[in-house]
Each structure stands twice: as structure tokens, then as C-alpha cells.
Design a protein around this motif. Structure first.
Motif, PDB file in Angstrom:
ATOM      1  N   ARG A  12       4.414   2.531 -11.384  1.00  0.00           N
ATOM      2  CA  ARG A  12       5.110   1.320 -10.921  1.00  0.00           C
ATOM      3  C   ARG A  12       6.528   1.222 -11.466  1.00  0.00           C
ATOM      4  O   ARG A  12       7.286   0.323 -11.093  1.00  0.00           O
ATOM      5  CB  ARG A  12       4.333   0.063 -11.333  1.00  0.00           C
ATOM      6  CG  ARG A  12       2.909   0.002 -10.818  1.00  0.00           C
ATOM      7  CD  ARG A  12       2.828   0.004  -9.328  1.00  0.00           C
ATOM      8  NE  ARG A  12       3.185  -1.294  -8.799  1.00  0.00           N
ATOM      9  CZ  ARG A  12       2.985  -1.679  -7.570  1.00  0.00           C
ATOM     10  NH1 ARG A  12       2.425  -0.860  -6.706  1.00  0.00           N
ATOM     11  NH2 ARG A  12       3.348  -2.875  -7.157  1.00  0.00           N
ATOM     12  N   ARG A  82       2.694  -5.489 -10.688  1.00  0.00           N
ATOM     13  CA  ARG A  82       1.299  -5.897 -10.489  1.00  0.00           C
ATOM     14  C   ARG A  82       0.624  -5.124  -9.362  1.00  0.00           C
ATOM     15  O   ARG A  82       1.144  -5.016  -8.269  1.00  0.00           O
ATOM     16  CB  ARG A  82       1.240  -7.387 -10.169  1.00  0.00           C
ATOM     17  CG  ARG A  82      -0.181  -7.883  -9.897  1.00  0.00           C
ATOM     18  CD  ARG A  82      -0.207  -9.324  -9.482  1.00  0.00           C
ATOM     19  NE  ARG A  82       0.018 -10.145 -10.661  1.00  0.00           N
ATOM     20  CZ  ARG A  82       0.553 -11.364 -10.604  1.00  0.00           C
ATOM     21  NH1 ARG A  82       0.933 -11.877  -9.473  1.00  0.00           N
ATOM     22  NH2 ARG A  82       0.707 -12.056 -11.710  1.00  0.00           N
ATOM     23  N   THR A  83      -0.568  -4.600  -9.673  1.00  0.00           N
ATOM     24  CA  THR A  83      -1.433  -4.014  -8.653  1.00  0.00           C
ATOM     25  C   THR A  83      -2.678  -4.868  -8.460  1.00  0.00           C
ATOM     26  O   THR A  83      -3.381  -4.709  -7.478  1.00  0.00           O
ATOM     27  CB  THR A  83      -1.893  -2.586  -9.036  1.00  0.00           C
ATOM     28  OG1 THR A  83      -2.759  -2.658 -10.170  1.00  0.00           O
ATOM     29  CG2 THR A  83      -0.718  -1.679  -9.315  1.00  0.00           C
ATOM     30  N   ASP A  88      -2.668  -3.071 -15.544  1.00  0.00           N
ATOM     31  CA  ASP A  88      -1.315  -3.332 -15.051  1.00  0.00           C
ATOM     32  C   ASP A  88      -0.307  -3.451 -16.184  1.00  0.00           C
ATOM     33  O   ASP A  88       0.872  -3.222 -15.977  1.00  0.00           O
ATOM     34  CB  ASP A  88      -1.279  -4.598 -14.204  1.00  0.00           C
ATOM     35  CG  ASP A  88      -1.709  -4.350 -12.770  1.00  0.00           C
ATOM     36  OD1 ASP A  88      -1.825  -3.177 -12.373  1.00  0.00           O
ATOM     37  OD2 ASP A  88      -1.926  -5.338 -12.046  1.00  0.00           O
TER      38      ASP A  88
END
Length: 112
Positions: A12, A82-83, A88
Motif C-alpha cells: 500500500r 486501509r484494506t 493494515d
């Protein structure tokens, strides 16, 4: 001034970096770290043997921001990191008493 340390998923990071740069937050320190929280670890199997990787690779992003920008920067990190899954990451916020730019000697908000 505030220091934000965000420990996020490696995959990310590019999203977080792009979002921060778009918001005008250009200065950051980034490092690769290993750790774990509630994620506990990843169970793997190799040639019939099971093992657990209990320290997960993460990316640590460190920023120094003006106090008035704090909430916006935190929201940007949360939205882009954020997933919705365990692992996270976390965001830590602390006070910074002084910042000094070595090249010019500028202090405080001018040095950020």
C-alpha cells in the motif's frame, strides 16, 4: 509540530505516497521494518514442513507536520492504506519540540 509514524502494508506504500504528495506533503522518511500485532503471523508450508513467519515485513513512513495539518494527513494515510483486513498497520502521533534545517539554520515551521 507533530511527528506521524505510520507502519503500513508494503503493497500500500505507493498509494499512500502518491496521496501524500498530491496533498502537498513532500517530506517523509521511509524504511522497511518487520513486526507484528494482531496479525500474529503467516503459516506456510515448504516441502511438507510447516512453519510460521511471525514477523511480517511492513513499511514505516515518518512525517513531521504542522499541527493544523495533522488530521488531514492522518485521514489521507488511513484512506490510502486501509484494506479492511487484519495487518493494515498503525499510526503513532507524538509532539516535536523543535525542527532545524541544517543547510539554512531555519527553525520551527519554516524548517518543516
Amino acid at each position: 509540530m507533530k511527528r506521524i509514524i505510520a507502519v503500513i502494508r508494503e503493497e500500500r506504500f505507493e498509494l499512500v505516497k502518491t496521496a501524500l504528495l498530491t496533498a502537498g506533503c513532500e517530506g517523509m522518511n521511509v524504511s522497511t521494518v518487520k513486526g507484528r500485532g494482531r496479525q500474529i503471523g503467516i503459516k506456510e508450508s515448504y516441502r511438507g514442513s510447516s512453519y510460521c513467519i511471525d514477523l511480517i515485513p511492513k513499511t514505516r513512513v515518518e512525517l513531521i507536520v504542522k499541527e493544523e495539518d495533522l488530521d488531514e494527513i492522518i485521514d489521507i494515510i488511513i484512506d490510502s492504506a486501509r484494506t479492511g483486513e487484519v495487518g493494515d498497520g498503525k499510526i503513532f502521533v507524538s509532539d516535536v519540540e523543535e525542527v532545524i534545517r541544517i543547510r539554512t539554520g531555519e527553525r520551527g515551521n519554516k524548517a518543516v
